[in-house]
Scaffold this active site. Structure first.
Site, PDB file in Angstrom:
ATOM      1  N   LYS A  53       0.730  -1.319  -0.002  1.00 21.06           N
ATOM      2  CA  LYS A  53       0.050   0.030   0.017  1.00 21.06           C
ATOM      3  C   LYS A  53       1.058   1.368   0.161  1.00 21.06           C
ATOM      4  CE  LYS A  53      -3.889  -2.471   2.052  1.00 21.06           C
ATOM      5  NZ  LYS A  53      -4.463  -3.080   3.203  1.00 21.06           N
ATOM      6  N   GLN A  97      -5.081  -2.199   9.580  1.00 25.83           N
ATOM      7  CA  GLN A  97      -4.801  -3.231   8.703  1.00 25.83           C
ATOM      8  C   GLN A  97      -5.379  -4.625   9.439  1.00 25.83           C
ATOM      9  OE1 GLN A  97      -3.280  -3.684   5.571  1.00 25.83           O
ATOM     10  NE2 GLN A  97      -4.120  -5.914   5.708  1.00 25.83           N
ATOM     11  N   ASP A 120     -10.558   2.574   3.941  1.00 28.52           N
ATOM     12  CA  ASP A 120     -11.272   1.357   3.511  1.00 28.52           C
ATOM     13  C   ASP A 120     -12.959   1.309   3.390  1.00 28.52           C
ATOM     14  OD1 ASP A 120      -9.273  -0.376   3.187  1.00 28.52           O
ATOM     15  OD2 ASP A 120      -9.169  -1.117   5.193  1.00 28.52           O
TER      16      ASP A 120
END
Ligand code: NAP
Length: 305
Positions: A53, A97, A120
């Site tokens: 990422k 995460q 997200d």
């Protein structure tokens, strides 16, 4: 092999080229988008996802910041890290995460994220907006990265969605559930079935689909004999099935390799949905930066992806 490849690496490169231009436009106006990542524990797969990422961000000129916490962190420690990024003006959007170490309440941590910084798209407010206002979803609030990446991968390859029957296998929060909402929204207009572990005859559900999306995490669950000839098949699930001689993880997708002989389109795994998911994360951050810059400048129009 009959299936044409839904090449996620190539599509993600196109998305990132477009993002680079948008980041250049922002930087001319003094805005530099930033992604934050919070990694808890020492799961090697999670660490490599986070590194990927950061690499994606660097490719398009988005800066990144990271917080790493030990595996034995408490909920309070993790919430403090979330709060730090909530307040940090250089962090446009951030992620925690997943999965979190055993015993940590994932939902509580996701809810601590400022919904405007939820890169997200998994905060209940953003998922709620997707449920309530599907036509405006993605304009007013970030959408989950994997479902949007799947839709982009299909549309960029010219796979028609309007009026098509789609079977999504898996009803998880990151993929199956939001994907069903997005595909059935006005303007996309697919007819969606969502199958899961209690579906009595999975083969039958898959057989009637023009498009099959497998987001389960069971190696080779989707059988060639279930696939309607010419259907598009997207392999989202990833399962670690061992290690290679060089010590790297050996991964398997949800789709049996024999499906390539029947399907019309197939997303490889790796190299299909994964790169698109990562590109969409960067897209969410760039869009957040554009939105907040325009609203600070008093412009009521926000940029569409
Ligand atoms: P999840 O929350 O664990 O959901 C898995 C779903 O699969 C559940 O709905 C479960 O049904 C269903 N399922 C399990 N066994 C089944 C069976 N035999 N037949 C039919 N359905 C079955 O997982 P997730 O977060 O949605 O992720 C799904 C997979 O996608 C994982 O392998 C994950 O690693 C992968 N993934 C990949 C990407 C990418 O970018 N490539 C991104 C996100 C996730 P129940 O609800 O009935 O238990």
């Amino acid at each position: 092999m009959t299936a044409r490849i839904l090449d996620g690496i190539a599509a993600a490169a196109d998305v990132k080229n477009d993002l680079r231009r948008r980041v250049d436009d922002l930087s001319r106006e003094g805005v530099v988008p930033g992604l934050g990542t919070i990694l808890i524990g020492d799961n090697s797969a999670s660490r490599s996802y986070v590194l990927g990422k950061h690499r994606d961000c660097a490719e398009v000129g988005v800066v990144s910041a990271s917080i790493e916490l030990p595996a034995d962190s408490t909920v309070d420690d993790i919430e403090a890290a979330v709060e730090r990024f909530n307040r940090d003006p250089t962090v446009t959007g951030f992620i925690v995460q997943l999965p979190l170490p055993t015993g940590i309440d994932e939902q509580r941590i996701l809810e601590a994220i400022d919904p405007r910084k939820d890169a997200d798209g998994l905060h209940p407010m953003n998922l709620g907006r997707l449920v309530l206002g599907v036509d405006r979803a993605g304009v007013d609030s970030p959408l989950p990265c994997t479902p949007v990446g799947i839709v982009e991968l299909l549309t960029r390859n010219g796979v028609e969605l309007e009026g098509r029957r789609v079977t999504v296998v898996g009803r998880g929060i990151t993929v199956g559930r939001p994907l069903g909402l997005i595909l059935s929204q006005k303007g996309i207009d697919a007819t969606v079935s969502i199958a899961h572990s209690r579906t009595p005859d999975l083969g039958e559900e898959v057989r009637r689909a023009d498009i099959v999306i497998a987001a389960v995490g069971r190696p080779h669950l989707i059988r060639p004999e279930w696939i309607k000839p010419g259907a598009a098949v997207l392999d989202v699930g990833v399962t670690r099935v061992g290690t290679t001689s060089t010590g790297k993880a050996r991964l398997a997708g949800d789709v049996d390799p024999g499906v390539a002989e029947v399907a019309g389109w197939l997303s490889p795994n790796p190299g299909g949905v994964g790169p698109m998911t990562r590109a969409m994360l960067v897209a969410n951050v760039v869009q957040m930066a554009e939105r907040s810059h325009r609203s600070a400048a008093g412009d009521p129009h926000v940029a569409l992806r």
